[in-house]
Design a protein around this motif. Structure first.
Motif, mmCIF file in Angstrom:
data_model
loop_
_atom_site.group_PDB
_atom_site.id
_atom_site.type_symbol
_atom_site.label_atom_id
_atom_site.label_comp_id
_atom_site.label_asym_id
_atom_site.label_seq_id
_atom_site.Cartn_x
_atom_site.Cartn_y
_atom_site.Cartn_z
ATOM 1 N N TYR A 87 0.835 -1.204 0.000
ATOM 2 C CA TYR A 87 0.000 0.000 0.000
ATOM 3 C C TYR A 87 0.870 1.255 0.000
ATOM 4 C CZ TYR A 87 -2.741 3.863 1.802
ATOM 5 O OH TYR A 87 -3.309 5.091 1.984
ATOM 6 N N PHE A 88 1.879 1.296 0.882
ATOM 7 C CA PHE A 88 2.747 2.464 0.944
ATOM 8 C C PHE A 88 3.579 2.623 -0.323
ATOM 9 C CE2 PHE A 88 2.019 2.233 5.598
ATOM 10 C CZ PHE A 88 1.537 3.516 5.749
ATOM 11 N N TYR A 89 3.955 1.515 -0.945
ATOM 12 C CA TYR A 89 4.678 1.593 -2.206
ATOM 13 C C TYR A 89 3.801 2.247 -3.276
ATOM 14 C CZ TYR A 89 6.845 0.332 -6.585
ATOM 15 O OH TYR A 89 7.396 0.405 -7.828
ATOM 16 N N ILE A 90 2.571 1.773 -3.417
ATOM 17 C CA ILE A 90 1.664 2.317 -4.431
ATOM 18 C C ILE A 90 1.343 3.782 -4.152
ATOM 19 C CG2 ILE A 90 -0.682 2.121 -5.346
ATOM 20 C CD1 ILE A 90 -0.410 -0.939 -4.911
ATOM 21 N N ASP A 91 1.086 4.120 -2.896
ATOM 22 C CA ASP A 91 0.751 5.491 -2.533
ATOM 23 C C ASP A 91 1.918 6.439 -2.797
ATOM 24 O OD1 ASP A 91 -1.033 7.469 -1.327
ATOM 25 O OD2 ASP A 91 0.380 7.445 0.360
ATOM 26 N N LYS A 138 12.187 13.861 -4.334
ATOM 27 C CA LYS A 138 13.183 13.036 -3.639
ATOM 28 C C LYS A 138 12.571 12.317 -2.437
ATOM 29 C CE LYS A 138 17.191 15.758 -5.002
ATOM 30 N NZ LYS A 138 18.276 16.638 -4.552
ATOM 31 N N PHE A 139 11.711 13.026 -1.717
ATOM 32 C CA PHE A 139 11.060 12.444 -0.537
ATOM 33 C C PHE A 139 10.196 11.246 -0.922
ATOM 34 C CE2 PHE A 139 7.295 12.308 2.225
ATOM 35 C CZ PHE A 139 7.893 12.069 3.441
ATOM 36 N N TYR A 140 9.332 11.430 -1.902
ATOM 37 C CA TYR A 140 8.427 10.340 -2.294
ATOM 38 C C TYR A 140 9.173 9.210 -2.995
ATOM 39 C CZ TYR A 140 4.503 13.257 -0.963
ATOM 40 O OH TYR A 140 3.617 14.016 -0.247
ATOM 41 N N GLN A 141 10.224 9.530 -3.727
ATOM 42 C CA GLN A 141 11.016 8.486 -4.366
ATOM 43 C C GLN A 141 11.723 7.629 -3.315
ATOM 44 O OE1 GLN A 141 14.188 9.903 -6.886
ATOM 45 N NE2 GLN A 141 14.323 7.959 -7.989
ATOM 46 N N ARG A 142 12.280 8.272 -2.294
ATOM 47 C CA ARG A 142 12.959 7.532 -1.222
ATOM 48 C C ARG A 142 11.968 6.647 -0.467
ATOM 49 N NH1 ARG A 142 13.914 8.155 4.224
ATOM 50 N NH2 ARG A 142 15.895 7.326 4.958
ATOM 51 N N ASN A 143 10.801 7.191 -0.144
ATOM 52 C CA ASN A 143 9.796 6.394 0.565
ATOM 53 C C ASN A 143 9.276 5.249 -0.294
ATOM 54 O OD1 ASN A 143 10.048 7.930 2.841
ATOM 55 N ND2 ASN A 143 8.205 9.136 2.487
ATOM 56 N N ARG A 144 9.143 5.484 -1.594
ATOM 57 C CA ARG A 144 8.705 4.420 -2.503
ATOM 58 C C ARG A 144 9.734 3.292 -2.539
ATOM 59 N NH1 ARG A 144 9.252 5.545 -8.681
ATOM 60 N NH2 ARG A 144 11.379 5.345 -7.947
ATOM 61 N N ASP A 145 11.008 3.662 -2.632
ATOM 62 C CA ASP A 145 12.060 2.653 -2.684
ATOM 63 C C ASP A 145 12.154 1.871 -1.370
ATOM 64 O OD1 ASP A 145 12.507 3.577 -5.216
ATOM 65 O OD2 ASP A 145 14.324 4.711 -4.700
ATOM 66 N N LEU A 146 11.998 2.564 -0.251
ATOM 67 C CA LEU A 146 11.999 1.865 1.041
ATOM 68 C C LEU A 146 10.808 0.921 1.163
ATOM 69 C CD1 LEU A 146 13.130 4.552 3.644
ATOM 70 C CD2 LEU A 146 14.267 2.430 3.066
ATOM 71 N N SER A 147 9.665 1.344 0.679
ATOM 72 C CA SER A 147 8.477 0.489 0.722
ATOM 73 C C SER A 147 8.676 -0.755 -0.137
ATOM 74 C CB SER A 147 7.243 1.251 0.256
ATOM 75 O OG SER A 147 6.986 2.335 1.112
ATOM 76 N N ALA A 148 9.309 -0.600 -1.297
ATOM 77 C CA ALA A 148 9.602 -1.760 -2.145
ATOM 78 C C ALA A 148 10.561 -2.709 -1.436
ATOM 79 C CB ALA A 148 10.198 -1.301 -3.474
#
Length: 173
Positions: free
Chosen positions: A68-72, A109-119
Motif C-alpha cells: 500500500y505504501f509503495y503504491i501510494d 526526492k522524498f516520495y522516491q525515497r519512501n517508494r524505494d523503502l516500501s519496495a
C-alpha cells in the motif's frame, strides 16, 4: 529344548518384550523445502502447510501494508514529478501552486525515497515469509513432550545455607 539352538524355548516359557509407549514420528527431510517452496509460490501457503494458520494474516498484513505504501508513494512521486515537468514547460495550473520549484524537487526526492523503502519492505517481508515457513517446518519435527524437560533449579547449600542455582536436564522413562 528343540534343535539345539541357544534361543530355543519350551512351550511352558514365554518371552515378553517391552514396547515404547510413544508413537514413532517419522522425520521427512523434505518438509522444510516444501514449506519454503509453497511460501515462495503464494505467501502464507507455507504457513498453511505447517498448520500455523494464525501467521497467515500477519504475512498478508505485513506485505499488504508495505505494498500500500509503495503504491501510494509511487502515485505521489509521479504527481509531483509531472507537476514539476509542467512547470519547466511554463504551465502553472497544477495542484501544487503553493510550492516553488525547489520544494517540488525536494518532494520528488522524498516520495522516491519512501517508494524505494516500501519496495524494500515488500521484498523483505516476502523473503521473511519464506524463511519463517522453512524454519517452522524444520522445528516441528523436533521431539518436545512432557517427558523431556530443561529447567532452572534453586537449592540451598547444606554447608553454607546459601542459595545455589543449577540447571537440571530430566528425561522420564
Amino acid at each position: 529344548m528343540t534343535n539345539g539352538s541357544l534361543f530355543a524355548q519350551t512351550k511352558k516359557d514365554s518371552i515378553s518384550v517391552a514396547e515404547d509407549s510413544l508413537p514413532r514420528l517419522d522425520i521427512d527431510p523434505l518438509t522444510p523445502a516444501k514449506a519454503a517452496f509453497y511460501s515462495a509460490i503464494l505467501p502464507g501457503l507455507g504457513q498453511a502447510y505447517n498448520k500455523k494458520y494464525w501467521k497467515i494474516p500477519l504475512v498478508y498484513g505485513a506485505i499488504g501494508t508495505s505494498m500500500y505504501f509503495y503504491i501510494d508513494n509511487n502515485k505521489k512521486y509521479h504527481d509531483v514529478r509531472d507537476a514539476y515537468k509542467r512547470r519547466l514547460e511554463g504551465y502553472n495550473d497544477d495542484d501544487f501552486e503553493y510550492l516553488d520549484d525547489d520544494r517540488l524537487i525536494a518532494a520528488q526526492k522524498f516520495y522516491q525515497r519512501n517508494r524505494d523503502l516500501s519496495a524494500l519492505f515488500v521484498v523483505g517481508f516476502y523473503v521473511l515469509n519464506i524463511i519463517d515457513a522453512n524454519v517452522d517446518a524444520a522445528l516441528i519435527q523436533f521431539n518436545v513432550n512432557d517427558r523431556l524437560s530443561f529447567k532452572p533449579n534453586v537449592y540451598t547449600n547444606d554447608v553454607t545455607f546459601k542459595p545455589n542455582v543449577a540447571l537440571t536436564f530430566n528425561y522420564n522413562f
